[in-house]
Each structure stands twice: as C-alpha cells, then as structure tokens.
Design an enzyme around this catalytic site. Structure first.
Site, PDB file in Angstrom:
ATOM      1  N   HIS A  48      27.061 102.402  40.470  1.00  0.00           N
ATOM      2  CA  HIS A  48      28.184 102.296  39.539  1.00  0.00           C
ATOM      3  C   HIS A  48      28.513 103.658  38.934  1.00  0.00           C
ATOM      4  CE1 HIS A  48      28.288  97.979  39.860  1.00  0.00           C
ATOM      5  NE2 HIS A  48      27.013  97.890  39.534  1.00  0.00           N
ATOM      6  N   GLU A 142      19.814  90.062  40.832  1.00  0.00           N
ATOM      7  CA  GLU A 142      21.176  89.992  40.300  1.00  0.00           C
ATOM      8  C   GLU A 142      21.958  88.777  40.774  1.00  0.00           C
ATOM      9  OE1 GLU A 142      22.545  94.543  39.680  1.00  0.00           O
ATOM     10  OE2 GLU A 142      22.481  93.909  41.776  1.00  0.00           O
ATOM     11  N   ASP A 168      25.305  91.234  36.129  1.00  0.00           N
ATOM     12  CA  ASP A 168      25.644  90.581  37.395  1.00  0.00           C
ATOM     13  C   ASP A 168      24.966  89.217  37.504  1.00  0.00           C
ATOM     14  OD1 ASP A 168      27.301  92.580  38.280  1.00  0.00           O
ATOM     15  OD2 ASP A 168      25.746  93.631  39.407  1.00  0.00           O
TER      16      ASP A 168
END
Length: 251
Positions: A48, A142, A168
């Site tokens: 990210h 996740e 997530d």
C-alpha cells in the site's frame, strides 16, 4: 557474525516486539526516528505505497546498521522473484519457501548481502545464520478463508507470525471498521488459539490509537508483535493536532 532479530529475541523473553510502519517516507532518517522512539522493528509496506524495492533496501540497510529489525510487506501475488529481491535487499522477513535457503526453502544464493554488512561470507554461514535468524516469516490473516483455515496455516513449519490485517479482515467479515464486533473478535480469538497451539507468534496490525482493543489483543489474546503506527498516520494526526493547537492560541 551472529544475526540479531528483535522478533526472536523479544519472543524468547515473552516480550512485545513493537514495529514502526513505513509506507510514505523513503528517507532513511525515518529509521533513526523509529529507533529513537523505542520501536524494535520496521514494517516497510510495499503493498500500500509507491515505495520501490530500492527504497525498501535503503530503509532495511539503515535498520540493520542501528539495530532495528527490518521486515517488508510484499504485494499480494507478487511472485517469488519479487520476494527474493526484497530479501536480498536487506529484509529479514518474507514468505516461507522463498525466504529460506535449502534444505528448508528455495532461495537462491548470492554474495555481499546487507544482513552480513556486504562482507564476503562463507556459504554455510549465510545459509545457517539466515535460515535461523535472518528470514522471519510473517503471514497476513486478512480473509475469511484464512481464518477458516488458520489451524492449517499455523501448522506450517517455518512460519513465525500470524499477523492480523485488521481493516481487510473486518471488511471480509462484513463488519468494516467494527473492531468491537463479535464477528471480528471471534476471528481474532480463533487465530490466537491456533498460534498458541502451534507455538506461533500472534500479531496485530491496522488498529492504532485504540488502547482498549490493543490491551485485549496483548493481555488477553497474547499478541507479541504489533504494528504500532505508520509514518503517514503519525504525520496526519500530528499535523492535525499541531494546526488545531495553533488555532486555539489565536482564539
């Protein structure tokens, strides 16, 4: 030289390994700031962020020089080649088979590695020291499927940490941002139990400035690895507080 890995040294004492997230600042000075703040490890996020492998390597090398253990989060389905480049750049943690040298994995051998200070090192030393201390395996939990299969995941030889990706996972469970919900808490309890059963380290990421949840994860569920905050989050919250304080003075 003997490699020092804060994840292992802290776990051996039953202590907490505190990680500082880097996803914005490429300047290695941020590593010294993290060390000065009392963090034990780096969690460099290449999933990210727009950080490059070279950025990650520079951050890892800075961490190795001052004794803060560098881990790198790689993008989803990036492939073994990408992971190996990250590891060769100085990271001390990735995924199982590609992070370990044979006979435990399939990582390819090269020389002048950052974790050995770029010194020429005997192959046997590289293999033994890296496999034992320089290749931690942190798996992100996740998805609902990963929770359902957590017993199988936790039983994998070579895995060190099952790390909750809170945002997530909450979305996958249908409770986005609802970290106090029974769905989310039940999932964490299940992962914690699998870690305890299989002698793995339970970790928490993605929940910041929430002492109640963090206390529950650390003191009740036994988490011993935590992503304390990220550089972007600290800049955002710190900047907001600074601007608000200045406005209050004006009044």
């Amino acid at each position: 030289m003997a490699l020092v890995n804060s994840l292992y040294s802290q776990a051996a004492k039953g202590a907490l390994c505190k990680a500082f997230g880097v996803r914005l600042v490429a300047n290695p000075s941020v590593v010294q700031l993290a060390k000065n703040s009392g963090f034990d490890a780096l969690f460099i996020d290449l999933e990210h962020s727009t950080l490059s492998i070279n950025d990650a390597s520079l951050l890892c090398m800075a961490g190795l020089q001052i004794g803060i253990t560098p881990f790198v989060r790689v993008p989803h389905q990036c492939g073994n080649g990408f992971v190996q480049r990250v590891m060769d750049g100085g990271a001390m943690g990735a995924a199982v088979t590609i992070s370990k040298y044979p006979p435990f994995g399939c990582r390819s051998m090269t020389g002048q590695l950052p974790i050995f200070e770029l010194r020429s090192t005997l192959a046997n030393t590289i293999i033994d020291e890296t496999n034992a201390h320089g290749s931690s395996v942190l798996l992100m939990i996740e998805t609902r499927d990963s929770v359902d299969k957590v017993e199988e995941i936790a039983a994998v030889d070579g895995v060190d940490v099952l790390l909750i990706g809170s945002n997530d996972l909450a979305i996958e469970l249908g409770v986005p941002g609802q970290f106090e919900s029974s769905e989310f808490r039940n999932a964490l309890e299940k992962v914690s139990q699998a870690c305890q059963k299989n002698n793995k380290i339970f970790g928490l990421a993605g929940i910041y400035d929430a002492p109640k949840i963090q206390s529950w994860a650390l003191n009740t569920l036994g988490a011993r690895f935590i992503l304390g905050q990220q550089d972007s989050g600290l800049l955002a919250t710190g900047g907001k507080r600074c601007a608000e304080a200045i406005s209050e003075v004006l009044k």
